[in-house]
Design an enzyme around this catalytic site. Structure first.
Site, mmCIF file in Angstrom:
data_model
loop_
_atom_site.group_PDB
_atom_site.id
_atom_site.type_symbol
_atom_site.label_atom_id
_atom_site.label_comp_id
_atom_site.label_asym_id
_atom_site.label_seq_id
_atom_site.Cartn_x
_atom_site.Cartn_y
_atom_site.Cartn_z
ATOM 1 N N LYS A 197 0.827 -1.211 0.000
ATOM 2 C CA LYS A 197 0.000 0.000 0.000
ATOM 3 C C LYS A 197 0.867 1.269 0.000
ATOM 4 O O LYS A 197 2.087 1.185 0.093
ATOM 5 C CB LYS A 197 -0.968 -0.037 1.187
ATOM 6 C CG LYS A 197 -1.900 -1.258 1.156
ATOM 7 C CD LYS A 197 -2.938 -1.205 0.042
ATOM 8 C CE LYS A 197 -3.449 -2.550 -0.397
ATOM 9 N NZ LYS A 197 -4.515 -3.157 0.354
HETATM 10 C C1 LIG Z 1 -5.563 -4.291 0.546
HETATM 11 C C2 LIG Z 1 -7.006 -4.021 0.616
HETATM 12 C C3 LIG Z 1 -7.752 -4.323 1.763
HETATM 13 C C4 LIG Z 1 -7.210 -5.114 2.894
HETATM 14 O O1 LIG Z 1 -6.135 -4.560 3.552
HETATM 15 P P1 LIG Z 1 -5.364 -5.432 4.660
HETATM 16 O O2 LIG Z 1 -4.611 -4.420 5.447
HETATM 17 O O3 LIG Z 1 -4.489 -6.383 3.921
HETATM 18 O O4 LIG Z 1 -6.392 -6.132 5.471
HETATM 19 C C5 LIG Z 1 -9.085 -3.932 1.806
HETATM 20 N N1 LIG Z 1 -9.661 -3.313 0.764
HETATM 21 C C6 LIG Z 1 -8.991 -3.028 -0.376
HETATM 22 C C7 LIG Z 1 -9.708 -2.311 -1.475
HETATM 23 C C8 LIG Z 1 -7.648 -3.397 -0.497
HETATM 24 O O5 LIG Z 1 -6.987 -3.156 -1.631
#
Ligand SMILES: *Cc1c(COP(=O)(O)O)cnc(C)c1O
Length: 380
Positions: free
Chosen positions: A186
């Site tokens: 992210k």
């Molecule tokens: C990555 C992602 C998540 C989940 O994030 P985590 O921290 O891995 O639980 C939720 N929603 C979207 C749209 C994502 O891309």
């Protein structure tokens, strides 16, 4: 064109000595789990976003799950959500016993099509979960109007959108329960991690209890100086807390976030400029009044087969990805809720044509230019 020697990964985190030193400091301190650094990290995110409370967690998924819990969403309820998202958005709705009701997306931003929301509302609808695809905000004004009209809650999945803005305000400052992700890919990372933003004091307090087994406030202090062995289980919570090891990476990452975003926007606009003249490619659009943070750089291939394009890019040593396989095409969602191919034609059409190009601050300008050259070479 000349093929580069090393493989350009689709994504990579950007860390430096600051993260390493902070991590060493934490390891030396002997306090590994939730503690002073986690609290410091929460305070800093709250300041950055402009929100009263940040409750840090071990993932964004945990944030979406707890948001649904504190809003009282349960068995028999329905929650409206885009099908063009990651598993976590809808899985968490299923976790609380509710039904994800998918609403198709817009052709331009790939965010939920707000003109189709009202038709999906039933007496069982309790909330709208808003995914800010690729880091560009969905139309929060319109969604709020609809939510107010039908007395629905709003939950924001801002996994892609920390630092992004809508109408000049940061995503997460609106008062809706908003979850961020600090997963390794992210826009900023703690390896694994997440957080919820809220302006509501009592919801914040309940979230702090629920993330740690439902045991009474500040239970994490019980092994520190002045901590007490005594605790009470107020309700049945989860083990969703962040740790100081994660916060050690997060604190310097947050300081760099605006730099990261600046770089992403710069690279995103270079790609826009270079790729837009190529026939058969649709590039991302930047909607007015939002600060698109380019977490994903999706292009649509209108004439060239997408899977072949991915193979050709790999031959040129470039990693790519696809965001997303619409949730209603997955076996679980078809079996459990009866969704089928054809239900959400825009999401399906975009999915068939979409490929995500590498775009992240660790890339050099030469990497960006190489990607441009490769795309031009394949589509010529
Ligand atoms: C990555 C992602 C998540 C989940 O994030 P985590 O921290 O891995 O639980 C939720 N929603 C979207 C749209 C994502 O891309």
């Amino acid at each position: 064109m000349e093929i580069r020697e090393n493989f350009l990964l689709y994504n990579q985190p950007f860390v430096g000595d600051e993260e390493i030193n902070e991590l060493i400091d934490t390891v030396k301190s002997g306090w590994f789990t939730m503690g002073p650094k986690t609290l410091e990290f929460e305070k800093q995110i709250a300041e950055y976003v402009g929100v009263k409370h940040i409750i840090s967690l071990n993932s964004c998924t945990a944030g979406l799950h707890l948001s649904l819990i504190v809003l009282g969403i349960r068995e028999g309820d329905e929650v409206i959500v885009s099908p063009y998202t990651f598993a976590a958005s809808a899985n968490t709705i299923v976790h609380v016993g509710a039904k994800p009701v998918f609403v198709d997306i817009e052709e331009d931003s790939f965010n939920i099509d707000t003109s189709k929301i009202e038709a999906a509302i039933t007496p069982r609808t309790k909330a709208i979960m808003v995914v800010h695809y690729a880091g560009q905000a969905a139309d929060l004004d319109r969604i709020k109007q609809i939510a107010d009209k039908y007395n629905l809650k709003i939950i924001e999945d801002a996994a892609h959108a920390i630092g992004s803005e809508f109408a000049g305000k940061k995503i997460g400052s609106s008062g809706n329960l908003t979850s961020y992700s600090f997963y390794a890919t992210k826009n900023m990372t703690t390896g694994e991690g997440g957080a919820i933003a809220t302006n509501d004091d009592s919801i914040a307090e309940r979230l702090r209890i629920l993330r740690l087994h439902g045991i009474s406030k500040d239970a994490w202090k019980r092994y520190g100086k002045g901590g007490s062995w005594f605790y009470e289980i107020a309700e049945c919570g989860w083990k969703y807390n962040m740790t100081d090891l994660q916060a050690s990476i997060g604190i310097p990452q947050l300081k760099k976030l605006d730099c990261f975003i600046k770089k992403r926007i710069e690279y995103g606009r270079i790609l826009n400029k270079e790729l837009s003249p190529i026939p058969g490619i649709k590039i991302p659009i930047e909607k007015p009044g939002r600060n698109h943070v380019y977490h994903i750089y999706p292009i649509l291939l209108e004439s060239y087969p997408r899977d072949k394009f991915i193979e050709e890019m790999a031959k040129k040593n470039i990693g790519t990805s696809v965001h997303f396989i619409p949730l209603h095409l997955h076996p679980f969602y078809q079996k459990r809720f009866g969704y089928k191919e054809g239900d959400f034609p825009v999401a399906e059409k975009i999915f068939k044509q979409e490929v995500s190009l590498p775009l992240y601050p660790k890339m050099s300008i030469d990497d960006v230019n190489y990607v441009v050259e490769a795309v031009k070479d394949i589509l010529k």
